[in-house]
Design a protein around this motif. Structure first.
Motif, PDB file in Angstrom:
ATOM      1  N   UNK A 104     -64.864  36.808  -0.609  1.00 22.21           N
ATOM      2  CA  UNK A 104     -65.518  35.852  -0.466  1.00 22.21           C
ATOM      3  C   UNK A 104     -66.983  36.188  -1.606  1.00 22.21           C
ATOM      4  N   UNK A 105     -67.799  34.514  -2.094  1.00 28.45           N
ATOM      5  CA  UNK A 105     -68.203  34.498  -2.910  1.00 28.45           C
ATOM      6  C   UNK A 105     -70.418  34.642  -2.471  1.00 28.45           C
ATOM      7  N   UNK A 161     -65.607  33.182 -10.181  1.00 31.00           N
ATOM      8  CA  UNK A 161     -65.283  31.376  -9.336  1.00 31.00           C
ATOM      9  C   UNK A 161     -66.310  31.116 -10.711  1.00 31.00           C
ATOM     10  N   UNK A 162     -65.726  29.523 -11.034  1.00 28.37           N
ATOM     11  CA  UNK A 162     -66.131  28.394 -11.539  1.00 28.37           C
ATOM     12  C   UNK A 162     -65.404  27.446 -11.978  1.00 28.37           C
ATOM     13  N   UNK A 163     -65.881  26.559 -13.318  1.00 30.31           N
ATOM     14  CA  UNK A 163     -64.900  25.501 -12.514  1.00 30.31           C
ATOM     15  C   UNK A 163     -64.198  25.503 -14.988  1.00 30.31           C
ATOM     16  N   UNK A 168     -65.389  32.320 -14.415  1.00 28.33           N
ATOM     17  CA  UNK A 168     -67.022  31.344 -13.944  1.00 28.33           C
ATOM     18  C   UNK A 168     -68.087  32.411 -14.582  1.00 28.33           C
ATOM     19  N   UNK A 169     -69.071  31.926 -14.055  1.00 25.79           N
ATOM     20  CA  UNK A 169     -70.590  32.692 -13.541  1.00 25.79           C
ATOM     21  C   UNK A 169     -70.461  33.213 -12.269  1.00 25.79           C
ATOM     22  N   UNK A 170     -70.135  32.847 -10.918  1.00 17.27           N
ATOM     23  CA  UNK A 170     -70.287  33.350  -9.961  1.00 17.27           C
ATOM     24  C   UNK A 170     -69.424  34.397  -9.283  1.00 17.27           C
ATOM     25  N   UNK A 171     -69.834  35.818  -8.721  1.00 18.62           N
ATOM     26  CA  UNK A 171     -69.081  36.609  -8.130  1.00 18.62           C
ATOM     27  C   UNK A 171     -68.578  36.579  -7.385  1.00 18.62           C
TER      28      UNK A 171
END
Length: 236
Positions: free
Chosen positions: A135-136, A158-160, A115-118
């Motif tokens: 944590x994001x 994190x990501x779908x 995904x694109x969220x660290x």
């Protein structure tokens, strides 16, 4: 006075045994997060059955942690049965090997990174268990840094399942290394400013640490005496 030598202190507290975790073929999922107020550890899991179990054992459910895809880079989970128990999560197989060589148990693949969220990784140098946090939430990360935690970089993403071009290779977290530290307690009623706290002095070898603390204890001013002191191996 009594001098104490502790050979190994592992890095990252729990109070429960190891669990079976997911496989590389796991579905896309939302991770759950729980907190142990007795040890300071956060548990992250894609297995919703773990949360009621730990809540019954005194943990606090904290809801969803972040979203994980069905395919990506494997995130490994290891468990430390010592010091009250502790889990750690990493993409780095070398880190898994390092910890299992120190007595941790390899629990396999917990979920996938993608995904694109660290997802940020932080380390608490003052804790004995629950030393790592993930944590994001940038605000949570910044608050922990202000409280004395060390920021170790982006651990995973994190990501779908949507957006297959999203990055799955995070920046490599700082790998912990074994070092030597010293500590010294002063008798009650003496000047406590001469106390040496564990972790305040770092040495590259046991000999160097031992020589330093022996010399320090032998040269305390008149009227100040040490009740206990010693050297200890820790992760840094």
């Amino acid at each position: 006075m009594k001098k104490i030598l502790l050979k190994v202190s592992l890095l990252v507290g729990l109070g429960l045994g190891a669990f079976a975790v997911g496989s590389e073929a796991a579905d896309a999922a939302t991770l759950y997060r729980a907190y142990n107020p007795n040890t300071g550890e956060h548990l992250y899991t894609a297995n919703g059955n773990e949360i009621p179990f730990v809540v019954n054992a005194g943990w606090r459910a904290e809801g969803n942690a972040w979203e994980v895809p069905a395919k990506g880079t494997p995130v490994y989970r290891v468990f430390n049965p010592n010091n009250g128990g502790d889990h750690h999560y990493t993409l780095n197989r070398n880190e898994v090997t390092n910890l299992t060589n120190q007595g941790w148990r390899d629990e396999g693949i917990a979920w996938q990174s993608g995904g694109s969220t660290p997802v940020h990784r932080l380390y608490n140098p003052n804790a004995k268990t629950g030393t790592h946090h993930f944590t994001t939430d940038v605000n949570e990360k910044n608050n922990l840094v202000s409280a004395g935690w060390k920021y170790e970089g982006v651990a995973m993403y994190s990501g779908g399942d949507q957006g297959t071009t999203n990055p799955t290779n995070p920046t490599k977290p700082v790998e912990p290394k074994l070092v030597w530290t010293v500590w010294l307690e002063i008798d009650n009623g003496n000047d406590q400013s001469y106390v040496i706290k564990e972790g305040s002095k770092i040495f590259g070898s046991e000999t160097e640490a031992t020589n330093w603390i022996d010399n320090y204890a032998d040269n305390l001013p008149f009227g100040v005496s040490a009740s206990n002191y010693g050297v200890k191996q820790i992760f840094k």
